[in-house]
Design a protein around this motif. Structure first.
Motif, short mmCIF file in Angstrom:
data_model
loop_
_atom_site.label_atom_id
_atom_site.label_comp_id
_atom_site.label_asym_id
_atom_site.label_seq_id
_atom_site.Cartn_x
_atom_site.Cartn_y
_atom_site.Cartn_z
N PHE A 175 -12.04 1.52 -34.27
CA PHE A 175 -12.22 3.08 -34.44
C PHE A 175 -13.06 3.70 -33.22
CE2 PHE A 175 -11.65 1.28 -38.57
CZ PHE A 175 -10.82 2.15 -39.12
N PRO A 176 -12.39 3.72 -32.20
CA PRO A 176 -13.03 4.03 -30.75
C PRO A 176 -13.46 5.72 -30.96
CG PRO A 176 -10.68 3.70 -30.58
CD PRO A 176 -11.08 3.22 -31.87
N TYR A 177 -14.52 5.91 -30.18
CA TYR A 177 -14.91 7.27 -30.03
C TYR A 177 -15.31 7.56 -28.67
CZ TYR A 177 -19.46 5.66 -31.74
OH TYR A 177 -20.75 4.95 -32.04
N ASP A 178 -15.49 8.92 -28.20
CA ASP A 178 -16.01 9.34 -27.01
C ASP A 178 -17.32 10.08 -27.42
OD1 ASP A 178 -16.86 10.66 -24.54
OD2 ASP A 178 -14.80 10.14 -23.60
N GLU A 179 -18.45 9.71 -27.01
CA GLU A 179 -19.61 10.27 -27.34
C GLU A 179 -19.76 11.66 -26.57
OE1 GLU A 179 -23.16 8.07 -26.98
OE2 GLU A 179 -22.69 6.62 -28.80
N GLU A 180 -19.33 11.57 -25.40
CA GLU A 180 -19.20 13.03 -24.97
C GLU A 180 -18.25 14.02 -25.37
OE1 GLU A 180 -19.32 12.41 -20.67
OE2 GLU A 180 -20.93 11.10 -20.65
N GLU A 181 -17.00 13.60 -25.65
CA GLU A 181 -16.00 14.51 -26.01
C GLU A 181 -15.91 14.70 -27.55
OE1 GLU A 181 -11.98 13.84 -24.37
OE2 GLU A 181 -12.96 13.49 -22.31
N ASP A 182 -15.99 13.69 -28.54
CA ASP A 182 -16.07 13.75 -30.03
C ASP A 182 -17.07 14.51 -30.44
OD1 ASP A 182 -13.30 12.48 -29.91
OD2 ASP A 182 -14.27 10.52 -29.88
N ASP A 183 -16.72 15.24 -31.75
CA ASP A 183 -17.84 15.81 -32.45
C ASP A 183 -18.62 15.00 -33.29
OD1 ASP A 183 -16.50 15.73 -34.71
OD2 ASP A 183 -15.39 17.33 -34.24
N GLU A 184 -19.94 15.26 -33.75
CA GLU A 184 -20.52 14.48 -34.40
C GLU A 184 -19.92 13.81 -35.73
OE1 GLU A 184 -24.62 15.93 -35.29
OE2 GLU A 184 -24.77 16.74 -33.50
N GLU A 185 -19.18 14.73 -36.35
CA GLU A 185 -18.60 14.38 -37.77
C GLU A 185 -17.66 13.20 -37.42
OE1 GLU A 185 -15.51 16.22 -41.05
OE2 GLU A 185 -16.96 17.74 -39.79
N THR A 186 -16.64 13.19 -36.23
CA THR A 186 -15.93 12.18 -35.86
C THR A 186 -16.38 10.94 -35.53
OG1 THR A 186 -14.47 13.89 -35.00
CG2 THR A 186 -13.87 11.71 -34.39
N ILE A 187 -17.80 10.89 -35.00
CA ILE A 187 -18.34 9.84 -34.50
C ILE A 187 -19.04 9.22 -35.80
CG2 ILE A 187 -20.61 9.13 -33.34
CD1 ILE A 187 -19.81 11.27 -31.21
N GLU A 188 -19.66 9.94 -36.75
CA GLU A 188 -20.14 9.42 -38.00
C GLU A 188 -19.04 8.93 -38.68
OE1 GLU A 188 -22.67 10.95 -41.68
OE2 GLU A 188 -22.40 12.53 -40.22
N GLU A 189 -18.00 9.46 -38.90
CA GLU A 189 -16.69 9.09 -39.73
C GLU A 189 -16.22 7.55 -39.09
OE1 GLU A 189 -12.38 10.40 -41.61
OE2 GLU A 189 -12.98 11.11 -39.58
N ASN A 190 -16.10 7.43 -37.68
CA ASN A 190 -15.48 6.33 -37.20
C ASN A 190 -16.43 5.09 -37.16
OD1 ASN A 190 -13.17 7.73 -36.45
ND2 ASN A 190 -13.64 7.10 -34.25
N ASN A 191 -17.97 5.29 -37.23
CA ASN A 191 -18.97 4.32 -37.44
C ASN A 191 -18.85 3.94 -38.94
OD1 ASN A 191 -20.34 3.95 -34.90
ND2 ASN A 191 -21.35 5.79 -34.95
N GLU A 192 -18.50 4.76 -39.77
CA GLU A 192 -18.69 4.34 -41.23
C GLU A 192 -17.50 3.50 -41.37
OE1 GLU A 192 -18.61 7.72 -43.99
OE2 GLU A 192 -20.57 8.54 -43.24
N LEU A 193 -16.34 3.82 -40.91
CA LEU A 193 -15.00 3.03 -41.04
C LEU A 193 -15.24 1.73 -40.33
CD1 LEU A 193 -12.37 5.71 -40.52
CD2 LEU A 193 -12.75 4.27 -42.65
N ARG A 194 -16.01 1.83 -39.07
CA ARG A 194 -15.92 0.60 -38.31
C ARG A 194 -17.14 -0.51 -39.22
NH1 ARG A 194 -18.50 1.29 -32.21
NH2 ARG A 194 -16.28 2.24 -31.96
N ALA A 195 -18.06 0.09 -39.67
CA ALA A 195 -19.09 -0.92 -40.55
C ALA A 195 -18.06 -1.42 -41.62
CB ALA A 195 -20.04 0.00 -41.17
N LEU A 196 -17.02 -0.94 -42.19
CA LEU A 196 -16.29 -1.57 -43.25
C LEU A 196 -15.28 -2.78 -42.65
CD1 LEU A 196 -14.90 1.61 -45.27
CD2 LEU A 196 -16.93 -0.03 -45.81
N LEU A 197 -15.09 -2.99 -41.55
CA LEU A 197 -14.19 -3.84 -41.00
C LEU A 197 -14.61 -5.48 -41.33
CD1 LEU A 197 -13.30 -2.33 -37.41
CD2 LEU A 197 -11.58 -2.84 -39.32
N PRO A 198 -14.15 -6.35 -41.58
CA PRO A 198 -12.65 -6.11 -42.19
C PRO A 198 -12.44 -5.23 -43.62
CG PRO A 198 -13.21 -8.38 -42.37
CD PRO A 198 -14.44 -7.59 -41.91
N PHE A 199 -11.46 -4.59 -43.58
CA PHE A 199 -11.44 -3.82 -44.89
C PHE A 199 -10.94 -4.86 -46.15
CE2 PHE A 199 -10.64 -0.49 -42.03
CZ PHE A 199 -11.09 0.48 -42.39
#
Length: 274
Positions: A175-199
């Protein structure tokens, strides 16, 4: 693409994901037929789905026979060959002066790799497979039949799996993201999903009525495990991510990063041979 050893619930998972019997379970009544099925067969099946009013054409590629032999290297090669063959088809189309308007892009945009719920570390086969396939497709590790472990065992196993992935430098889709380009909501969602790995997933095609509502679940003497309840497993979040929130990101990474890397390597090799 769905990959994992026999008996880890892949067929049930796919049927639960697609909400229809896409993959029929094989019933080997005799040893001869069971032995025959040890050879890997790569079988794509396309399913038409309606996801929140959006029409989706989803191709599920099953790999029955994977992991059933002492030497599984040929299975690795077959799966890698299938993925690269789809890249070959795209390259062939791109090279044409006149392209086929009916050409269908059959690239594998995500590979769900099913890990046995052993509670220990990744097996050598798991490590080697994900290392070889990670540079060619978006690999997402999944713990099969996660209801066979207690919540504490599951959390400890997830931690061990991610430690192994980091230690062996296994390239997965994290769940990669770009801190400069992506909005806070996207970054938060990707961090949440990353924390679930492996599903951690469970699958069930059985429905029961609980408190007046129909739910897909697995029933045990001690209670019920609900497939779509995010407190019980990660299935609903994985499903939403695959079919909705990250569908385009998986496609973009496949085309812009994975395919382009393969294409550059292939063309530079051909250049050296000339």
């Amino acid at each position: 693409m769905i990959v994992g050893s026999s008996g880890c619930g892949k067929s049930t998972f796919v049927n639960t994901l697609c909400e229809s019997p896409v993959i029929l379970r094989k019933d080997h009544a005799n040893a001869e037929k069971a032995a025959e099925s040890k050879t890997i067969s790569i079988t794509p099946t396309t399913v038409e789905m309606d996801e929140d009013g959006l029409k989706l054409s989803l191709t599920v590629v099953d790999t029955p026979g994977f992991g059933d032999n002492i030497n599984n290297e040929p299975a690795f090669e077959d799966i890698l060959g299938y993925i690269e063959h789809q890249y070959e088809e795209i390259l062939s189309q791109e090279s044409r002066i006149k392209r086929n308007p009916r050409f269908q892009d059959n690239r594998v945009h995500v590979l769900l790799y099913f890990i046995q719920p052993s509670g220990h570390h990744l097996r050598e086969m798991d490590i080697e497979f994900m290392r070889q396939l990670g540079p060619r497709c978006n690999v997402i590790p999944v713990i099969a039949k996660s209801d066979s472990m207690t919540p504490q065992e599951l959390n400890a196993f997830k931690k061990r799996v991610m430690e192994d992935i980091s230690h062996y430098k296994i390239p997965i889709y994290d769940f990669p993201y770009d801190e400069e380009e992506d909005d806070e909501e996207t970054i938060e969602e990707n961090n949440e999903l990353r924390a679930l790995l492996p599903f951690a997933v469970i699958g069930s095609e059985d429905e029961v009525v609980l408190n007046g509502r129909r739910v897909r679940c697995r029933q045990y003497p001690w209670g019920v495990v609900e497939v779509d309840n995010s407190k019980h497993c990660d299935f609903s979040k994985l499903r939403y991510m695959l079919l909705s929130s990250h569908l385009h990101d998986l496609k973009d990474i496949t085309h812009d990063v994975l395919y382009e890397t393969w294409r550059t390597e292939k063309l530079s090799k051909e250049g050296h041979h000339e």
